[in-house]
Design an enzyme around this catalytic site. Structure first.
Site, PDB file in Angstrom:
ATOM      1  N   HIS A 111       3.550   6.545  -6.975  1.00  0.00           N
ATOM      2  CA  HIS A 111       2.793   7.700  -7.465  1.00  0.00           C
ATOM      3  C   HIS A 111       3.676   8.951  -7.403  1.00  0.00           C
ATOM      4  CE1 HIS A 111      -1.443   9.770  -7.459  1.00  0.00           C
ATOM      5  NE2 HIS A 111      -0.810   9.899  -8.610  1.00  0.00           N
ATOM      6  N   HIS A 126       0.829  -1.207   0.000  1.00  0.00           N
ATOM      7  CA  HIS A 126       0.000   0.000   0.000  1.00  0.00           C
ATOM      8  C   HIS A 126       0.866   1.260   0.000  1.00  0.00           C
ATOM      9  CE1 HIS A 126      -3.718   2.285   1.109  1.00  0.00           C
ATOM     10  NE2 HIS A 126      -2.823   3.102   1.654  1.00  0.00           N
ATOM     11  N   GLU A 127       1.810   1.331   0.933  1.00  0.00           N
ATOM     12  CA  GLU A 127       2.647   2.531   1.041  1.00  0.00           C
ATOM     13  C   GLU A 127       3.555   2.691  -0.177  1.00  0.00           C
ATOM     14  OE1 GLU A 127       1.964   4.690   3.131  1.00  0.00           O
ATOM     15  OE2 GLU A 127       0.704   3.512   4.483  1.00  0.00           O
ATOM     16  N   HIS A 183       1.807   4.527  -2.910  1.00  0.00           N
ATOM     17  CA  HIS A 183       1.952   5.978  -2.784  1.00  0.00           C
ATOM     18  C   HIS A 183       3.327   6.421  -3.284  1.00  0.00           C
ATOM     19  CE1 HIS A 183      -1.775   6.732  -0.777  1.00  0.00           C
ATOM     20  NE2 HIS A 183      -1.468   6.065   0.320  1.00  0.00           N
TER      21      HIS A 183
END
Length: 772
Positions: free
Chosen positions: A563, A556-557, A560
Site C-alpha cells: 500500500h 499481512h504486514e 501494508h
C-alpha cells in the site's frame, strides 16, 4: 490539524496531521471480476530465488559495501547520534521559516495559491524526521542512538503541538477557502486536501474562544496522561490465585500438568498460578474440574478500584472534550472523517453483524453445551460459562488450507515477490546496504522494482528478536511519497546565521528525490521498515521454518508495505497507509486471503515442481463463530463507552459492560469481573474498534468477488491497484470500494451501506467452515 507522522500503522502516532489528496484520471477499462483461473504462472526469476539465500543464509549476505559508506537509510549526515539531534534542530529552523511563509501568504495572491502545497511540505518536513526518529527509538540497539531518537522525536512533536492550535495557519487556510477565485483554481486533489486540513484544525478546537481553547488543551493533555496510565494498568499482571492439587485431578495435559501436580504434592502447598501464564493457559484448556478454571477466570478479569477510576475518568474527559467543540460525544467527533461517518452508522453495521452471526454462534454454543453435558453425564444441556470455552473448545494453532512443505522466511519472501509480479508487475530484489546504512547486521534491504518504472521504493526487513527492540510485528513508514519538483523552496526565506542549518535539512531531503520513467515530475519515494520477531536461522540448524501464523503475519504486514509502495501520491499526507482508520487494514487483510489459494501457495515452489490442490485441510471449528461474536460485542462496548451516556452521573463502566453482555451476549456475565480495564484498544482505537471487523468484511467481499477464482490474474491486480492502492488516502474509500465491486449503491457510504457490509461478513466468513 497539521500532520500525523506515519509510523507504525494505526499506532504510536502523535495526534497531528496535514493530509493531502491525489485525483489523477482513472483509466477506463472493462470490468473484470473473478472468472475461471486460466492464467499461467510466471516463472521465478534469479532475483526471486536470491531472496531465499538472503533470508535463509544471512551469513552469505551480511557483507556490506566498504567502498561506499553512508549514514542511516542512505543519508550521508546520519553517521552518529549527534547528527540526528542536529538534523532535528535544522528541521525546526526550516519549519519555522515555512510556517512564517504560510502566515505571510495573505499578502500575496500568488502565495495564497501555494498554501495547500506548503502545508503539505511543512508536514513532510517534520514527519520525515519524526518517523525516522520513531523507528530509531524502537529498533536501534545503541542506547545513544535511542536517546537521540527520543530527543528528535520530542523536539519536533512539541513544535507540531504548537502548530495544531495555531490560529494564524487556520486563518490563512480560511482565506484560501473563502476566495472563490482561489478555490476555482485548486484542482480536486488540492481542494480536498484543503478541506481535510480545515476539518482537522476544527477538531483541535482552533475556533474556540481563548479560554475555551485553553480548556481544550488542558483536556487533551489530561487524556494523554490518563491514556498512558490506562495502558500501563491494562498490561499490569493480575494477582495469582490459589489452586489446590486436588483440583488438578485428571488433567489432560501430561507434560506441564504432571509437573504442576508433582510440585503441589512435593511442597504440600496450594499452587499460586498467575493469570495469563503458561500454567494458567494449560489449566484453562486441560482441567476437567471447573473450579480452578473459574478461579483463574475471575482472577484474570479482576480490577482494582483505581484501575476502573482511571478508565472512567479517561472516558469522561473524552466526552467533555467532544462537547467542548460542539459534538454530542467522542464517537461523533472521532467518526466524522471515517468511512462510518457517525455512531449511528457503526451501530447499523454492528447490528447487522450481530443479527447474522448470532445463529451460527448459538449453534456453536450448543455444541459446547453438548460436550459439557456428556463430560458431566448430565440429563439436560448445561449453561456454558466463560471459563468453559477453552476446555470444551481448545484453540487450535492456525493451519494452511492444504498440506505444505516447511516454509522458511526466504521462501515466503520469494512467494510474495512472485505474487506481486503476477498482480502488479512489481517484484522484490535484494539490495546491498552500504556500510552505516542499517542499524543492525540483521537488517536486510530490498528494492521494490516496477517492470516499467524501475525502483519505486525500499523495504528494510528487521526480522529477528533482540534485546531493546520493539516486540511484535509492525510496518513503519519512515518516508512517504510526494511530488517535490514544484516545492518552490527558494521562496521559503532565511534567518540570519541559519544558512548551514538550512543546507543540512535540504541535503537530508535531497537524498529522497527521484525522477521515474513514464511519470511527470520528481518524486520522493517511499521507504518502509518491517519489524518482526521470527526465529533466527543458524549455521547449525539451518534456515528457520515459520509457523503458519507467522506466514500470515508476513503477508499481512507486506500488504501494508505494498500500500505504501503503490500509493505514491503527490501529497505525502494521503500517501500509502495514510488513510481512514476503518479503511487502512483492507490491503493487509486481503493479503491474508491470498493464502487460501493453492495457486498462490504454489508460488512458494521456485521451480514449479509441486502440484498443490484443495483437499480440505479446513475443519469445522465451533469456536470460530463464538470468537467472532465476542469481537462484535467488544466493538459495541467501545461505542457505548464513547457515547453521550458517559457523562451521566450514574455511569458505571462495569454495570454497562454487564448489562450489555447479559442483554446481547451469548455467555453470561460473571459477577465481580471487569474486563474493560484490560481492553487496551479503548485508548488507541477509541470509538473505532469496529474498524478491524469492518475491513475484514470488505476484504472478504473483495476476495470473493474479485480474486478468489483467479488470484494470479494481472488484469484483476491492475484493477485493484488502479482503483484502490494507488490512491492511498486521497480518495473517498466508499467510492473506491463501490467502483471495485461494481456496486454504485455503496458510494454514498450511508446507513444502508454500513448494513450491507455487515451482511457481507456472514456470507463470506461465518457461513463457511473456519479455522481458529
Amino acid at each position: 490539524m497539521l500532520a500525523r507522522p506515519s509510523t507504525t500503522v494505526l499506532a504510536r502516532r502523535p495526534f497531528f496531521r496535514f493530509r493531502g489528496c491525489l485525483n489523477e484520471p482513472r483509466p477506463t477499462k472493462a470490468r473484470c471480476l473473478a472468472t475461471a483461473a486460466t492464467h499461467h504462472q510466471i516463472p521465478s526469476t534469479v532475483d526471486d530465488k536470491a531472496l531465499v539465500d538472503l533470508f535463509d543464509q544471512p551469513s552469505l549476505s551480511k557483507v556490506r559495501s566498504h567502498f561506499h559508506s553512508t549514514g542511516l537509510f542512505g543519508h550521508p549526515s546520519l553517521t552518529h547520534p549527534r547528527s540526528l539531534v542536529s538534523l532535528a534542530e535544522s528541521t525546526l529552523v526550516r519549519a519555522q521559516l515555512l510556517t512564517q511563509r504560510i502566515l505571510d501568504a495573505k499578502e500575496s495572491e500568488d502565495e495564497l495559491a501555494h498554501v495547500v502545497k506548503n502545508l503539505d511540505r511543512l508536514s513532510d518536513m517534520l514527519c520525515g524526521v519524526i518517523d525516522l526518529a520513531e523507528l530509531v527509538r524502537n529498533a536501534h540497539p545503541d542506547r545513544l542512538w535511542v536517546e537521540a531518537g527520543n530527543h528528535a522525536y520530542e523536539t519536533l512533536c512539541e513544535f507540531m503541538n504548537v502548530l495544531n492550535t495555531h490560529t494564524g495557519l487556520n486563518d490563512t487556510l480560511k482565506t484560501v477557502l473563502s476566495n472563490p477565485t482561489l478555490v476555482k483554481s485548486l484542482d480536486p486533489e488540492a481542494y480536498q486536501t484543503a478541506l481535510i486540513f480545515s476539518r482537522d484544525f476544527e477538531k483541535s478546537g482552533i475556533d474556540l474562544p481563548p479560554a475555551t481553547r485553553n480548556k481544550f488543551v488542558s483536556l487533551s493533555s489530561d487524556i494523554l496522561i490518563l491514556g498512558r496510565q490506562f495502558l500501563e494498568n491494562a498490561s499490569t499482571p493480575r494477582p495469582p490465585t490459589s489452586v489446590k492439587a486436588s483440583e488438578l485431578a485428571g488433567l489432560k495435559d501430561k507434560g506441564m500438568g504432571v509437573r504442576l501436580q508433582l510440585q503441589a504434592q512435593f511442597t504440600n502447598r496450594d499452587l499460586q498460578v498467575y493469570p495469563g501464564s503458561l500454567q494458567a493457559q494449560m489449566i484453562m484448556r486441560a482441567a476437567p474440574n471447573e473450579e480452578p478454571r473459574r478461579k483463574l477466570y475471575l482472577a484474570a478479569n479482576s480490577s482494582t478500584p483505581e484501575q476502573i477510576h482511571v478508565l472512567e475518568t479517561l472516558l469522561k474527559k473524552r466526552a467533555e472534550l467532544a462537547q467542548l467543540v460542539g459534538r454530542d460525544s467522542f464517537a461523533h467527533m472521532t467518526l466524522d472523517d471515517k468511512m462510518a461517518k457517525k455512531p449511528e452508522h457503526v451501530t447499523n453495521f454492528l447490528d447487522a453483524l450481530i443479527d447474522h452471526t448470532r445463529p451460527f454462534a448459538r449453534n456453536a454454543l450448543r455444541t459446547l453445551a453438548q460436550r459439557k453435558q456428556a463430560h458431566h453425564n448430565l440429563p439436560a444441556l448445561p449453561v456454558i460459562q466463560a471459563w468453559d470455552r477453552d476446555f470444551y473448545c481448545p484453540p487450535d494453532p492456525p493451519a494452511p488450507p492444504i498440506p505444505l512443505p516447511p516454509l522458511t522466511i526466504g521462501t515466503v519472501f520469494m512467494g510474495l515477490s512472485r505474487l506481486f509480479r503476477h498482480l502488479y508487475g512489481v517484484s522484490l530484489r535484494p539490495a546491498q546496504a552500504a556500510s552505516g546504512e542499517v542499524w543492525h547486521p540483521d537488517v536486510q534491504k530490498l528494492e521494490v522494482v516496477d517492470e516499467q518504472q524501475g525502483i519505486i521504493g525500499w523495504i528494510y526487513a528487521d526480522l529477528f528478536p533482540r534485546r531493546g527492540k520493539a516486540s511484535g510485528a509492525a510496518h513503519y513508514t519512515v518516508r512517504c511519497s510526494r511530488r517535490t519538483d514544484d516545492d518552490d523552496e527558494a521562496n521559503d526565506g532565511m534567518f540570519e546565521g541559519t544558512e548551514l542549518q538550512i543546507q543540512e535539512s535540504q541535503q537530508f531531503e535531497a537524498v529522497k528525490r527521484h525522477r521515474l520513467p513514464n511519470q511527470e515530475g520528481v518524486y520522493q519515494l517511499p521507504l518502509v521498515v518491517l519489524l518482526t520477531e521470527f526465529a533466527r536461522p543458524s549455521l547449525s540448524k539451518g534456515a528457520a521454518v515459520l509457523e503458519w501464523h507467522e506466514v500470515q503475519t508476513l503477508f499481512h504486514e507486506m500488504g501494508h508495505a505494498m500500500h505504501s509502495m503503490l500509493g505514491r501520491t503527490e501529497y505525502q499526507n494521503v500517501s500509502g497507509t495514510r488513510c481512514a482508520t476503518d479503511f487502512v487494514e483492507l490491503p493487509s487483510i486481503l493479503m491474508e486471503h491470498f493464502l487460501n489459494s493453492p495457486a498462490v501457495l504454489s508460488l512458494f515452489d521456485a521451480d514449479n515442481t509441486t502440484s498443490l490442490r484443495q483437499i480440505g485441510n479446513h475443519h469445522n471449528d465451533p469456536c470460530h463463530a463464538i470468537d467472532t461474536y465476542s469481537q462484535i460485542m467488544l466493538a459495541v462496548v467501545d461505542q457505548v463507552y464513547h457515547s453521550p451516556s458517559v457523562l451521566n452521573s450514574s455511569f458505571d463502566s462495569t454495570n454497562e459492560f454487564a448489562n450489555l453482555v447479559n442483554k446481547r451476549g451469548l455467555i453470561p456475565y460473571v459477577p465481580g469481573t471487569s474486563f474493560q480495564t484490560q481492553f487496551g484498544h479503548l485508548f488507541g482505537y477509541g470509538a473505532t474498534y469496529y474498524s478491524y471487523l469492518f475491513d475484514r468484511a470488505i476484504a472478504s467481499r473483495v476476495w470473493s468477488k474479485v480474486f478468489s477464482r483467479d488470484p494470479l490474474n494481472r488484469e484483476l491486480g491492475e484493477q485493484y491497484k488502479q482503483e484502490v492502492l494507488r490512491w492511498g488516502g486521497a480518495r473517498d474509500p466508499w467510492e473506491m470500494v463501490s467502483t471495485l465491486l461494481d456496486q454504485p449503491e455503496l458510494a454514498a457510504g450511508d446507513a444502508e451501506a454500513m448494513r450491507e457490509v455487515g451482511r457481507w461478513r456472514i456470507e463470506d466468513e461465518v457461513g463457511n467452515s473456519g479455522r481458529h
